[in-house]
Scaffold this motif. Sequence first.
Motif, mmCIF file in Angstrom:
data_model
loop_
_atom_site.group_PDB
_atom_site.id
_atom_site.type_symbol
_atom_site.label_atom_id
_atom_site.label_comp_id
_atom_site.label_asym_id
_atom_site.label_seq_id
_atom_site.Cartn_x
_atom_site.Cartn_y
_atom_site.Cartn_z
ATOM 1 N N MET A 1 0.756 -1.205 0.010
ATOM 2 C CA MET A 1 0.176 -0.048 0.057
ATOM 3 C C MET A 1 0.906 1.280 -0.160
ATOM 4 O O MET A 1 0.320 2.331 -0.667
ATOM 5 N N HIS A 4 1.659 2.291 -3.534
ATOM 6 C CA HIS A 4 0.520 3.047 -4.111
ATOM 7 C C HIS A 4 0.603 4.437 -3.822
ATOM 8 O O HIS A 4 0.497 5.229 -4.985
ATOM 9 N N ALA A 101 -5.760 0.593 -7.798
ATOM 10 C CA ALA A 101 -5.063 0.574 -6.583
ATOM 11 C C ALA A 101 -6.110 0.436 -5.525
ATOM 12 O O ALA A 101 -6.200 -0.234 -4.468
ATOM 13 N N ARG A 102 -7.248 1.315 -5.479
ATOM 14 C CA ARG A 102 -8.289 1.308 -4.510
ATOM 15 C C ARG A 102 -8.863 0.124 -4.550
ATOM 16 O O ARG A 102 -9.310 -0.623 -3.544
ATOM 17 N N GLU A 104 -7.706 -3.025 -5.442
ATOM 18 C CA GLU A 104 -6.697 -3.933 -4.811
ATOM 19 C C GLU A 104 -6.806 -3.576 -3.180
ATOM 20 O O GLU A 104 -7.075 -4.863 -2.500
ATOM 21 N N GLU A 105 -6.841 -2.456 -2.760
ATOM 22 C CA GLU A 105 -6.790 -2.310 -1.059
ATOM 23 C C GLU A 105 -8.103 -2.868 -0.670
ATOM 24 O O GLU A 105 -8.303 -3.294 0.410
ATOM 25 N N ARG A 106 -9.325 -2.369 -1.346
ATOM 26 C CA ARG A 106 -10.544 -2.714 -0.767
ATOM 27 C C ARG A 106 -10.903 -4.106 -0.763
ATOM 28 O O ARG A 106 -11.745 -4.759 -0.132
ATOM 29 N N PHE A 109 -6.426 -6.642 -0.644
ATOM 30 C CA PHE A 109 -5.491 -6.740 0.480
ATOM 31 C C PHE A 109 -6.208 -6.877 1.778
ATOM 32 O O PHE A 109 -5.669 -7.408 2.461
ATOM 33 N N ARG A 113 -4.994 -9.534 4.618
ATOM 34 C CA ARG A 113 -4.633 -9.205 5.840
ATOM 35 C C ARG A 113 -5.455 -9.965 7.163
ATOM 36 O O ARG A 113 -5.127 -10.250 8.274
#
Length: 172
Positions: A1, A4, A101-102, A104-106, A109, A113
């Motif tokens: 992250m 990003h 990227a958003r 992937e994070e949402r 990722f 985690r």
Amino acid sequence: MRQHGDIRNQFDAVEQSTGEARRDAFRRLVHLLAVHETAEEEVLHPLARTAFDGAEKVVEARLAEEKEAKELLARLDGMDTDDPKFLPELATLRTEVMRHARAEERYEFIHLRRTASSAQLATMARALEAAEKTAPTHPRPGTESATKNALLGPLAAVVDRTRDAVRKALGH
């Protein structure tokens, strides 16, 4: 992250500069994006595919986004940064990359985690770093899988890094 954020900052650097400074900033952006996406394709996405329910669809959507972004980046990589079409094309790329990227994070990722242990996450971080060291430094649309990157990546990386060194030596 963190990367990003680095990518977002590098887009700013390209947009806010001109002339040779813009060319240099854009080269750094191309390198950062190519290496970052290759590492994700080799390490992150294969692990995510089985990490949670529905992961396969999530990963496939991210890979499709990566392919589109690589195609845009490859087109930009062949342009002169002083071309009047460059900044509008760069803005399109930025929008697509930040949307990716958003996502992937949402959608990816956060699940990794939740499902991976801290030891697994640390191992993944080390694997990502190792993949980045041998990744191609220019976009390769169509290689959005660990297998394709493993087969084509090492040769492409040597070609790219040689080309980068020549460009730098010639001041281009």
